[in-house]
Design a protein around this motif. Sequence first.
Motif, PDB file in Angstrom:
ATOM      1  N   PHE A  28      32.843  44.069  35.743  1.00 20.68           N
ATOM      2  CA  PHE A  28      32.694  44.579  36.732  1.00 20.68           C
ATOM      3  C   PHE A  28      33.669  43.627  37.102  1.00 20.68           C
ATOM      4  CE2 PHE A  28      29.274  43.685  37.948  1.00 20.68           C
ATOM      5  CZ  PHE A  28      29.518  42.882  38.942  1.00 20.68           C
ATOM      6  N   ASP A  29      34.745  44.081  37.977  1.00 17.30           N
ATOM      7  CA  ASP A  29      35.897  42.924  38.979  1.00 17.30           C
ATOM      8  C   ASP A  29      36.934  43.948  39.726  1.00 17.30           C
ATOM      9  OD1 ASP A  29      37.944  41.318  39.901  1.00 17.30           O
ATOM     10  OD2 ASP A  29      38.608  40.384  38.047  1.00 17.30           O
ATOM     11  N   ILE A  30      35.697  44.015  41.174  1.00 21.97           N
ATOM     12  CA  ILE A  30      36.278  44.911  42.129  1.00 21.97           C
ATOM     13  C   ILE A  30      36.772  43.904  43.522  1.00 21.97           C
ATOM     14  CG2 ILE A  30      35.684  47.099  43.649  1.00 21.97           C
ATOM     15  CD1 ILE A  30      33.887  47.587  40.913  1.00 21.97           C
ATOM     16  N   THR A  31      37.783  44.708  43.981  1.00 24.00           N
ATOM     17  CA  THR A  31      38.331  43.674  45.439  1.00 24.00           C
ATOM     18  C   THR A  31      37.351  45.065  46.872  1.00 24.00           C
ATOM     19  OG1 THR A  31      39.492  42.053  44.081  1.00 24.00           O
ATOM     20  CG2 THR A  31      39.655  42.548  47.071  1.00 24.00           C
ATOM     21  N   PHE A  32      37.037  44.156  47.969  1.00 23.17           N
ATOM     22  CA  PHE A  32      36.665  44.678  48.819  1.00 23.17           C
ATOM     23  C   PHE A  32      37.938  44.347  49.939  1.00 23.17           C
ATOM     24  CE2 PHE A  32      33.384  45.717  45.846  1.00 23.17           C
ATOM     25  CZ  PHE A  32      33.046  47.030  45.981  1.00 23.17           C
ATOM     26  N   PRO A  33      38.406  44.986  50.514  1.00 24.45           N
ATOM     27  CA  PRO A  33      39.395  44.312  51.086  1.00 24.45           C
ATOM     28  C   PRO A  33      38.691  44.092  52.610  1.00 24.45           C
ATOM     29  CG  PRO A  33      40.559  45.906  51.281  1.00 24.45           C
ATOM     30  CD  PRO A  33      39.182  45.805  49.881  1.00 24.45           C
ATOM     31  N   ALA A  34      37.832  44.874  52.236  1.00 24.59           N
ATOM     32  CA  ALA A  34      37.206  44.737  54.602  1.00 24.59           C
ATOM     33  C   ALA A  34      35.972  44.995  54.276  1.00 24.59           C
ATOM     34  CB  ALA A  34      37.570  46.513  55.400  1.00 24.59           C
ATOM     35  N   VAL A  35      35.376  44.277  53.663  1.00 19.46           N
ATOM     36  CA  VAL A  35      33.925  43.924  53.523  1.00 19.46           C
ATOM     37  C   VAL A  35      33.457  42.404  52.901  1.00 19.46           C
ATOM     38  CG1 VAL A  35      31.360  44.619  52.555  1.00 19.46           C
ATOM     39  CG2 VAL A  35      33.317  45.860  52.788  1.00 19.46           C
ATOM     40  N   ILE A  40      21.875  43.005  43.871  1.00 24.28           N
ATOM     41  CA  ILE A  40      21.887  42.276  41.995  1.00 24.28           C
ATOM     42  C   ILE A  40      22.526  40.808  42.287  1.00 24.28           C
ATOM     43  CG2 ILE A  40      22.186  42.088  39.230  1.00 24.28           C
ATOM     44  CD1 ILE A  40      22.254  45.558  39.973  1.00 24.28           C
ATOM     45  N   LYS A  41      21.886  39.461  41.869  1.00 28.26           N
ATOM     46  CA  LYS A  41      22.494  38.628  42.471  1.00 28.26           C
ATOM     47  C   LYS A  41      23.129  37.738  40.805  1.00 28.26           C
ATOM     48  CE  LYS A  41      20.421  37.932  46.946  1.00 28.26           C
ATOM     49  NZ  LYS A  41      21.859  38.011  47.505  1.00 28.26           N
ATOM     50  N   HIS A  42      21.933  37.709  39.931  1.00 26.66           N
ATOM     51  CA  HIS A  42      22.042  37.001  38.703  1.00 26.66           C
ATOM     52  C   HIS A  42      23.777  37.308  37.763  1.00 26.66           C
ATOM     53  CE1 HIS A  42      20.070  40.278  37.850  1.00 26.66           C
ATOM     54  NE2 HIS A  42      20.329  40.504  36.486  1.00 26.66           N
ATOM     55  N   SER A  43      24.481  36.900  36.873  1.00 24.60           N
ATOM     56  CA  SER A  43      25.951  37.143  36.979  1.00 24.60           C
ATOM     57  C   SER A  43      26.661  37.806  37.563  1.00 24.60           C
ATOM     58  CB  SER A  43      25.504  37.912  35.779  1.00 24.60           C
ATOM     59  OG  SER A  43      24.603  36.890  34.839  1.00 24.60           O
ATOM     60  N   VAL A  44      26.428  37.613  38.649  1.00 23.29           N
ATOM     61  CA  VAL A  44      27.347  38.181  39.538  1.00 23.29           C
ATOM     62  C   VAL A  44      28.356  37.179  40.879  1.00 23.29           C
ATOM     63  CG1 VAL A  44      27.586  39.838  41.537  1.00 23.29           C
ATOM     64  CG2 VAL A  44      26.230  40.571  40.318  1.00 23.29           C
ATOM     65  N   MET A  45      29.679  37.139  40.546  1.00 23.40           N
ATOM     66  CA  MET A  45      30.219  35.949  41.650  1.00 23.40           C
ATOM     67  C   MET A  45      31.006  36.871  42.576  1.00 23.40           C
ATOM     68  SD  MET A  45      31.443  32.583  41.330  1.00 23.40           S
ATOM     69  CE  MET A  45      31.298  31.917  39.911  1.00 23.40           C
ATOM     70  N   LYS A  46      30.997  35.717  43.747  1.00 25.56           N
ATOM     71  CA  LYS A  46      31.587  36.155  44.538  1.00 25.56           C
ATOM     72  C   LYS A  46      32.715  35.202  45.139  1.00 25.56           C
ATOM     73  CE  LYS A  46      27.771  39.489  46.455  1.00 25.56           C
ATOM     74  NZ  LYS A  46      26.658  40.042  47.948  1.00 25.56           N
ATOM     75  N   THR A  47      33.809  35.587  45.369  1.00 22.74           N
ATOM     76  CA  THR A  47      34.919  34.866  46.599  1.00 22.74           C
ATOM     77  C   THR A  47      35.590  35.892  47.231  1.00 22.74           C
ATOM     78  OG1 THR A  47      35.705  34.833  43.835  1.00 22.74           O
ATOM     79  CG2 THR A  47      37.117  34.015  45.976  1.00 22.74           C
ATOM     80  N   ARG A  48      34.935  34.845  48.092  1.00 22.37           N
ATOM     81  CA  ARG A  48      36.346  35.280  49.844  1.00 22.37           C
ATOM     82  C   ARG A  48      37.560  35.329  49.841  1.00 22.37           C
ATOM     83  NH1 ARG A  48      32.867  31.504  53.803  1.00 22.37           N
ATOM     84  NH2 ARG A  48      34.422  32.629  55.000  1.00 22.37           N
ATOM     85  N   ILE A  49      37.419  36.311  50.621  1.00 20.41           N
ATOM     86  CA  ILE A  49      39.146  36.658  50.763  1.00 20.41           C
ATOM     87  C   ILE A  49      40.026  36.527  52.214  1.00 20.41           C
ATOM     88  CG2 ILE A  49      39.540  37.264  48.076  1.00 20.41           C
ATOM     89  CD1 ILE A  49      39.461  40.432  48.749  1.00 20.41           C
ATOM     90  N   ASP A  50      40.813  35.842  52.659  1.00 20.17           N
ATOM     91  CA  ASP A  50      41.119  36.579  53.827  1.00 20.17           C
ATOM     92  C   ASP A  50      42.062  38.379  54.201  1.00 20.17           C
ATOM     93  OD1 ASP A  50      43.980  36.316  52.471  1.00 20.17           O
ATOM     94  OD2 ASP A  50      43.758  34.457  54.294  1.00 20.17           O
ATOM     95  N   CYS A 106      36.162  40.445  50.053  1.00 23.67           N
ATOM     96  CA  CYS A 106      35.096  39.794  49.359  1.00 23.67           C
ATOM     97  C   CYS A 106      35.353  40.408  47.595  1.00 23.67           C
ATOM     98  CB  CYS A 106      33.982  40.429  49.064  1.00 23.67           C
ATOM     99  SG  CYS A 106      31.896  39.459  47.699  1.00 23.67           S
ATOM    100  N   LYS A 107      35.911  39.654  46.481  1.00 23.62           N
ATOM    101  CA  LYS A 107      36.382  39.661  45.692  1.00 23.62           C
ATOM    102  C   LYS A 107      35.237  39.914  44.709  1.00 23.62           C
ATOM    103  CE  LYS A 107      39.450  38.882  41.528  1.00 23.62           C
ATOM    104  NZ  LYS A 107      40.219  38.399  40.907  1.00 23.62           N
ATOM    105  N   VAL A 108      34.353  40.929  44.328  1.00 27.78           N
ATOM    106  CA  VAL A 108      33.572  40.712  43.174  1.00 27.78           C
ATOM    107  C   VAL A 108      33.179  41.011  41.868  1.00 27.78           C
ATOM    108  CG1 VAL A 108      32.360  42.451  43.653  1.00 27.78           C
ATOM    109  CG2 VAL A 108      30.696  41.069  42.964  1.00 27.78           C
ATOM    110  N   HIS A 109      32.822  39.953  41.223  1.00 26.86           N
ATOM    111  CA  HIS A 109      33.331  39.956  39.176  1.00 26.86           C
ATOM    112  C   HIS A 109      31.713  39.738  38.853  1.00 26.86           C
ATOM    113  CE1 HIS A 109      34.873  36.154  40.080  1.00 26.86           C
ATOM    114  NE2 HIS A 109      34.683  36.154  38.806  1.00 26.86           N
ATOM    115  N   GLY A 110      31.760  40.560  37.764  1.00 25.67           N
ATOM    116  CA  GLY A 110      29.872  39.953  36.798  1.00 25.67           C
ATOM    117  C   GLY A 110      29.993  40.634  35.703  1.00 25.67           C
ATOM    118  N   SER A 111      28.952  40.978  35.522  1.00 24.71           N
ATOM    119  CA  SER A 111      28.347  42.046  34.558  1.00 24.71           C
ATOM    120  C   SER A 111      27.012  42.267  35.090  1.00 24.71           C
ATOM    121  CB  SER A 111      28.308  40.885  32.992  1.00 24.71           C
ATOM    122  OG  SER A 111      27.722  40.146  33.442  1.00 24.71           O
ATOM    123  N   LEU A 112      26.325  43.158  34.150  1.00 24.94           N
ATOM    124  CA  LEU A 112      25.179  43.841  34.144  1.00 24.94           C
ATOM    125  C   LEU A 112      24.619  44.177  33.242  1.00 24.94           C
ATOM    126  CD1 LEU A 112      25.549  46.321  37.293  1.00 24.94           C
ATOM    127  CD2 LEU A 112      24.842  44.101  37.594  1.00 24.94           C
TER     128      LEU A 112
END
Length: 391
Positions: A79-86, A106-116, A209-215
Amino acid sequence: MPSSGIMNRVFSRVRNLDAYPKVNEDFYSRTLSGGVITLVSSIAMIFLVFSELGLYLQTVTETKLVVDTSRGEKLHINFDITFPAVSCTLLSLDAIDISGEQHLDIKHSVMKTRIDANGNEIQMRYDRMGTPKIGKPMQKHGGELEHNETYCGSCYGAEKSEDECCNSCEEVREAYRRKGWGLMNPDLIDQCKREGFVQRIKSEEGEGCKVHGSLEVNKVAGNFHFVKSFHLSNIHVGHEGQAFQEDGYNISHKINKLAFGVNYPGIVNPLDGVHWFQGIPNGMYQYFLKVVPTVYTPVRGPVIQSNQFSVTEHYKGPEKLGQRALPGVFFFYDLSAIKVTFTETHTSFLHFLTNLCAIVGGIFTVAGIVDSFIYHGHKALRKKMEIGKLG
């Protein structure tokens, strides 16, 4: 010379079998119509030969439906999903399946990117606390950590045993999640206070926040969802209790990518690029996915085990949510009992050769019939004109 006589008789008999008798060039009669027919048939023959060659070089994919008999496999979700307000700190990924297995936050295999607010990336990090600690930690018994003393932080009543320690804010939150409790005020938790947990939440206010990774989940029906990163009473509710409802949880999101397994040629993921904007906070957006196991067998290379899916969507506004319902983005998936198999094949060389012979022979024969019809028809008309019977 008896042997040469025998050979001559053999050659003579073979010569009599000639199905293509030759005509002396002195008896040839070349016509304009014959030349035109020869030119047109040659062009048609060349076109059809190249078309057949293209079909021969082209890969053909055969599709079959079979019953899926696989057991005990895992389902990989990318998955690769962007949440502009969270903000990233308040965004949690949970997974639950029909067998009762749960994975919370879940935190393993998950990358979060802060966005303005404009969608620009601020910082990329793996979803772990890892923040600097301020001040001396408090021991489980209540005193400060002394020199050369092993640290064992309190879990604030959520310990599974008397020997369990919670040495970070994350471990305290995890202990509370196991109990189904809510961490009502992080500032009262020594570990969270020293790690600046509340300050970090405030510093990310107004960010996305833009969160991407795998489950990797069991290959059974279940769901995974993105919600506020706290839980209460063994069900998902707001971490801050009433404050959760007051804050407003905007679940606007854009799905950049969602796939159940690796990509294969021709795959279409229907949710890629889907964007949904929420005007009213605290709603629940649900995606219902039907996952179909898929096997792709290329002409060259390894067999690809993957999945494709179809989707329907449903939105519940805050007025329709019950007290036990949680605002967020939910993906409910179910597995199909039918497996789709794609197999790449090439046309065999013998089939290609047979078609070439059919093209050449067919056009040559048809052109000969047309030429003969035109030639004899023209000859008959000219003969009638000569004897004055035309008209």
